[in-house]
Scaffold this motif. Structure first.
Motif, short mmCIF file in Angstrom:
data_model
loop_
_atom_site.label_atom_id
_atom_site.label_comp_id
_atom_site.label_asym_id
_atom_site.label_seq_id
_atom_site.Cartn_x
_atom_site.Cartn_y
_atom_site.Cartn_z
N HIS A 84 18.85 -0.11 61.61
CA HIS A 84 18.20 1.20 61.76
C HIS A 84 17.02 1.22 60.78
O HIS A 84 17.18 0.87 59.61
CB HIS A 84 19.14 2.33 61.35
CG HIS A 84 20.37 2.49 62.19
ND1 HIS A 84 20.46 3.43 63.18
CD2 HIS A 84 21.56 1.84 62.18
CE1 HIS A 84 21.66 3.37 63.74
NE2 HIS A 84 22.35 2.42 63.15
N ASP A 123 15.52 4.87 68.62
CA ASP A 123 16.90 5.33 68.78
C ASP A 123 16.93 6.54 69.70
O ASP A 123 16.08 7.43 69.61
CB ASP A 123 17.49 5.69 67.41
CG ASP A 123 19.00 5.76 67.44
OD1 ASP A 123 19.65 4.89 66.82
OD2 ASP A 123 19.55 6.68 68.08
N ILE A 124 17.92 6.58 70.57
CA ILE A 124 18.04 7.66 71.56
C ILE A 124 18.44 8.99 70.90
O ILE A 124 18.22 10.06 71.47
CB ILE A 124 19.06 7.24 72.65
CG1 ILE A 124 18.82 7.96 73.95
CG2 ILE A 124 20.49 7.39 72.17
CD1 ILE A 124 19.56 7.36 75.13
N LEU A 137 25.68 -3.28 75.44
CA LEU A 137 24.56 -2.37 75.68
C LEU A 137 23.25 -2.93 75.13
O LEU A 137 22.21 -2.91 75.81
CB LEU A 137 24.87 -1.03 75.03
CG LEU A 137 23.76 0.02 75.03
CD1 LEU A 137 23.41 0.43 76.45
CD2 LEU A 137 24.15 1.23 74.19
N PHE A 138 23.27 -3.45 73.91
CA PHE A 138 22.02 -3.89 73.30
C PHE A 138 21.54 -5.22 73.88
O PHE A 138 20.33 -5.46 73.93
CB PHE A 138 22.14 -3.93 71.78
CG PHE A 138 22.09 -2.56 71.13
CD1 PHE A 138 21.96 -1.40 71.89
CD2 PHE A 138 22.17 -2.43 69.75
CE1 PHE A 138 21.91 -0.13 71.30
CE2 PHE A 138 22.12 -1.17 69.15
CZ PHE A 138 21.99 -0.02 69.92
N HIS A 157 22.31 -4.55 64.56
CA HIS A 157 21.06 -3.79 64.63
C HIS A 157 20.76 -3.21 63.26
O HIS A 157 21.65 -2.87 62.49
CB HIS A 157 21.13 -2.68 65.68
CG HIS A 157 22.34 -1.80 65.57
ND1 HIS A 157 23.58 -2.17 66.02
CD2 HIS A 157 22.48 -0.55 65.06
CE1 HIS A 157 24.45 -1.20 65.79
NE2 HIS A 157 23.81 -0.20 65.19
N PHE A 192 13.24 -0.87 69.33
CA PHE A 192 13.11 0.29 70.23
C PHE A 192 13.58 1.55 69.51
O PHE A 192 14.36 1.50 68.57
CB PHE A 192 13.94 0.06 71.51
CG PHE A 192 15.40 -0.22 71.28
CD1 PHE A 192 15.83 -1.45 70.76
CD2 PHE A 192 16.37 0.75 71.55
CE1 PHE A 192 17.18 -1.71 70.53
CE2 PHE A 192 17.72 0.50 71.32
CZ PHE A 192 18.12 -0.73 70.81
N ASN A 212 25.23 -0.60 59.89
CA ASN A 212 26.63 -0.21 59.77
C ASN A 212 27.51 -1.36 60.27
O ASN A 212 27.22 -1.95 61.32
CB ASN A 212 26.90 1.05 60.59
CG ASN A 212 26.08 2.24 60.11
OD1 ASN A 212 25.95 2.45 58.90
ND2 ASN A 212 25.52 3.01 61.02
N GLY A 248 30.69 3.46 60.57
CA GLY A 248 29.89 4.18 61.56
C GLY A 248 29.27 3.30 62.63
O GLY A 248 28.43 3.77 63.40
N GLN A 249 29.68 2.02 62.72
CA GLN A 249 29.12 1.17 63.77
C GLN A 249 29.71 1.59 65.12
O GLN A 249 30.92 1.65 65.29
CB GLN A 249 29.43 -0.32 63.51
CG GLN A 249 28.75 -1.24 64.52
CD GLN A 249 28.95 -2.73 64.20
OE1 GLN A 249 29.75 -3.09 63.33
NE2 GLN A 249 28.24 -3.58 64.91
N SER A 250 28.83 1.88 66.06
CA SER A 250 29.29 2.28 67.40
C SER A 250 28.87 1.28 68.46
O SER A 250 29.43 1.25 69.55
CB SER A 250 28.77 3.68 67.76
OG SER A 250 27.36 3.70 67.76
N VAL A 251 27.86 0.46 68.16
CA VAL A 251 27.43 -0.59 69.10
C VAL A 251 27.60 -1.92 68.37
O VAL A 251 27.00 -2.13 67.31
CB VAL A 251 25.96 -0.39 69.54
CG1 VAL A 251 25.54 -1.53 70.47
CG2 VAL A 251 25.77 0.96 70.22
#
Ligand code: AMP
Ligand code: ZN
Length: 112
Positions: free
Chosen positions: A100, A30-31, A5-6, A98, A28, A85, A91-94
């Motif tokens: 934050h 965060d959504i 995704l990234f 990255h 960018f 993360n 808690g890393q989902s992607v």
């Protein structure tokens, strides 16, 4: 990397709200913001997480931190938190490195 995704966001193949970009990194919003200001800084190069940083890619990571200092100055953010993360339990989902950058509210410590 094909299905990342990234990588696609950095390449402009998936839309995002850009904060900053250069040859090495992309930033960018965060959504799903967790603070009044919440953006992500990513290397354009696919690195799975901070656990995959080594001598071959650490200059890009250092550059991300230069960019974080530059953007936060430009946005007038004097206090902020940088979080990365690593792995699902943290808690890393992607799975593209990255950072934050969160600001604009009181933060608690330790993080949950
Ligand atoms: P992490 O859970 O630490 O891996 O962080 C991934 C972050 O990416 C989460 O805060 C998500 O809200 C954010 N995110 C996921 N998809 C998008 C997207 N399309 N645009 C912007 N941020 C996203
Ligand atoms: Zn990637």
């Amino acid at each position: 990397m094909m299905d990342c995704l990234f990588c696609k966001i950095a390449a402009g193949e998936i839309p995002s709200k850009k904060v900053y970009e250069d040859d090495l990194c992309y930033a960018f919003y965060d959504i799903d913001p967790q603070a009044p200001t919440h953006f992500l800084v990513i290397p354009r190069q696919h690195i799975e997480s901070a656990a995959a940083v080594d001598a071959s890619n650490s200059a890009v990571v250092a550059h991300c931190f230069e960019v974080i200092a530059k953007i936060t100055k430009e946005l007038g953010l004097e206090s902020f938190r940088v979080v990365s993360n690593i792995g699902e339990q943290a808690g890393q989902s992607v799975f593209h490195l990255h950072f934050h950058v969160l600001a604009g509210r009181d933060m608690t410590w330790p993080p949950g």
